[in-house]
Write a protein that holds these residues in place. Structure first.
Motif, PDB file in Angstrom:
ATOM      1  N   ILE A  57       0.838  -1.198   0.000  1.00 21.66           N
ATOM      2  CA  ILE A  57       0.000   0.000   0.000  1.00 21.66           C
ATOM      3  C   ILE A  57       0.878   1.254   0.000  1.00 21.66           C
ATOM      4  N   ARG A  58       1.968   1.185   0.722  1.00 22.07           N
ATOM      5  CA  ARG A  58       2.855   2.352   0.833  1.00 22.07           C
ATOM      6  C   ARG A  58       3.524   2.686  -0.500  1.00 22.07           C
ATOM      7  N   TYR A  59       3.881   1.658  -1.263  1.00 25.66           N
ATOM      8  CA  TYR A  59       4.714   1.898  -2.443  1.00 25.66           C
ATOM      9  C   TYR A  59       3.984   1.740  -3.780  1.00 25.66           C
ATOM     10  N   THR A  60       2.771   1.223  -3.779  1.00 26.48           N
ATOM     11  CA  THR A  60       2.074   1.034  -5.042  1.00 26.48           C
ATOM     12  C   THR A  60       1.592   2.360  -5.611  1.00 26.48           C
ATOM     13  N   LYS A  61       1.242   2.326  -6.887  1.00 29.46           N
ATOM     14  CA  LYS A  61       0.623   3.490  -7.520  1.00 29.46           C
ATOM     15  C   LYS A  61      -0.895   3.338  -7.491  1.00 29.46           C
ATOM     16  N   THR A  62      -1.396   2.255  -8.080  1.00 26.82           N
ATOM     17  CA  THR A  62      -2.857   2.082  -8.142  1.00 26.82           C
ATOM     18  C   THR A  62      -3.320   0.647  -7.952  1.00 26.82           C
ATOM     19  N   ARG A  63      -2.411  -0.339  -7.980  1.00 28.63           N
ATOM     20  CA  ARG A  63      -2.858  -1.733  -7.999  1.00 28.63           C
ATOM     21  C   ARG A  63      -1.991  -2.614  -7.113  1.00 28.63           C
ATOM     22  N   ILE A  64      -2.664  -3.581  -6.477  1.00 21.97           N
ATOM     23  CA  ILE A  64      -2.013  -4.628  -5.684  1.00 21.97           C
ATOM     24  C   ILE A  64      -2.639  -5.961  -6.075  1.00 21.97           C
ATOM     25  N   ARG A  65      -1.825  -7.003  -6.123  1.00 20.05           N
ATOM     26  CA  ARG A  65      -2.327  -8.317  -6.493  1.00 20.05           C
ATOM     27  C   ARG A  65      -1.793  -9.365  -5.523  1.00 20.05           C
ATOM     28  N   LEU A  66      -2.695 -10.200  -4.986  1.00 22.27           N
ATOM     29  CA  LEU A  66      -2.301 -11.338  -4.158  1.00 22.27           C
ATOM     30  C   LEU A  66      -2.370 -12.598  -5.013  1.00 22.27           C
ATOM     31  N   THR A  67      -1.367 -13.447  -4.901  1.00 19.70           N
ATOM     32  CA  THR A  67      -1.317 -14.656  -5.721  1.00 19.70           C
ATOM     33  C   THR A  67      -1.013 -15.865  -4.859  1.00 19.70           C
ATOM     34  N   ALA A  68      -1.365 -17.030  -5.367  1.00 17.78           N
ATOM     35  CA  ALA A  68      -1.022 -18.284  -4.704  1.00 17.78           C
ATOM     36  C   ALA A  68      -1.012 -19.398  -5.741  1.00 17.78           C
ATOM     37  N   ASN A  69       0.054 -20.181  -5.722  1.00 16.35           N
ATOM     38  CA  ASN A  69       0.152 -21.328  -6.625  1.00 16.35           C
ATOM     39  C   ASN A  69       1.167 -22.319  -6.071  1.00 16.35           C
ATOM     40  N   GLU A  70       1.262 -23.452  -6.731  1.00 15.71           N
ATOM     41  CA  GLU A  70       2.245 -24.457  -6.357  1.00 15.71           C
ATOM     42  C   GLU A  70       3.400 -24.442  -7.345  1.00 15.71           C
ATOM     43  N   GLN A  71       4.627 -24.424  -6.817  1.00 19.17           N
ATOM     44  CA  GLN A  71       5.822 -24.474  -7.651  1.00 19.17           C
ATOM     45  C   GLN A  71       6.854 -25.376  -6.986  1.00 19.17           C
ATOM     46  N   ASP A  72       7.290 -26.385  -7.710  1.00 21.72           N
ATOM     47  CA  ASP A  72       8.372 -27.269  -7.231  1.00 21.72           C
ATOM     48  C   ASP A  72       8.089 -27.851  -5.860  1.00 21.72           C
ATOM     49  N   GLY A  73       6.824 -28.175  -5.594  1.00 16.02           N
ATOM     50  CA  GLY A  73       6.473 -28.757  -4.308  1.00 16.02           C
ATOM     51  C   GLY A  73       6.312 -27.759  -3.180  1.00 16.02           C
TER      52      GLY A  73
END
Length: 226
Positions: free
Chosen positions: A134-150
């Motif tokens: 929130i402090r450093y963004t301009k207009t957008r934030i995205r939360l992500t979640a996935n599986e990678q390499d276990g």
């Protein structure tokens, strides 16, 4: 004069705990005020600043307590299974009033997966990283979640200027790696790195990655949990 053997670190920890609880009550009151006066406060830069700074201090106190417990070898992860998209949605909801007031768009892109982690510790991690975004963004934030390499990989991305080169990092931070001469001690990063390290499976342990890029083009924080 009697030697009272005062354990100042314990006194400080108890004080920080009380301050954290008081700030939690203050944040709840601010949320209620915003709901009751939505048309007035959503566009108020002073109110938004008040709420953001109160949240930031609350997060700092949570981290200080965590680091104190880490130093006392009293911080451990109580791992349970959680449905990750729901976990992220619940924590984003806490920040939604402030995000709306600051006119910041936030989205979640998460696979329908379960993760094994300590929900309380990850709450502290998410609050820290979302607040930082929130402090450093301009207009957008995205939360992500996935599986990678276990690993379960939880990410917080923004469309700001990104992390400076000296902050880009992969692995586990130690207290010795912090620079107290820069004006930013990165205690928050030490806390989230320690939380990641507490999650382990066999010889694999959790870790963090900080880099730039991603779909939004700004800073990308990733928490990797085995």
């Amino acid at each position: 004069m009697k030697n009272r053997n005062i354990d100042f670190s314990m006194v400080l920890a108890l004080t920080v705990h009380d301050m954290k609880n008081s700030l939690g009550m203050l944040l709840n009151s601010l949320d209620e005020l915003r709901m009751e006066n939505e048309n007035t406060f959503d566009d108020s830069s002073k109110f938004n600043t008040l709420q953001y700074e109160a949240e930031r201090i609350h997060n700092d106190l949570v981290q200080l307590l965590g680091i104190y417990r880490l130093g006392e070898n009293n911080l451990s992860a109580h791992v349970e299974e959680h449905f990750v998209p729901d976990f992220l949605s619940e924590h984003l909801a806490r920040h939604t009033p402030l995000l709306k007031g600051l006119d910041i768009e936030c989205s979640i892109v998460a696979e329908d997966i379960n993760g094994f982690f300590d929900a309380d510790l990850l709450t502290g991690v998410l609050n820290n990283t979302i607040n930082n975004a929130i402090r450093y963004t301009k207009t957008r934030i995205r939360l992500t979640a996935n599986e990678q390499d276990g690993y379960l990989v939880i990410g917080v991305e923004d469309d700001g200027e990104g992390y400076p080169e000296h902050m880009q990092h992969s692995g586990t931070l130690s207290f010795k790696s912090l620079d107290f001469n820069t004006g930013s001690t990165s205690l928050g990063l030490l806390f989230v790195s320690a939380v990641a390290d507490l999650h382990c499976e066999g010889e694999r342990t959790g870790h963090i990655k900080l880099h730039n890029g991603g779909p939004l083009g700004g800073g990308v924080f990733e928490l990797w949990l085995p």
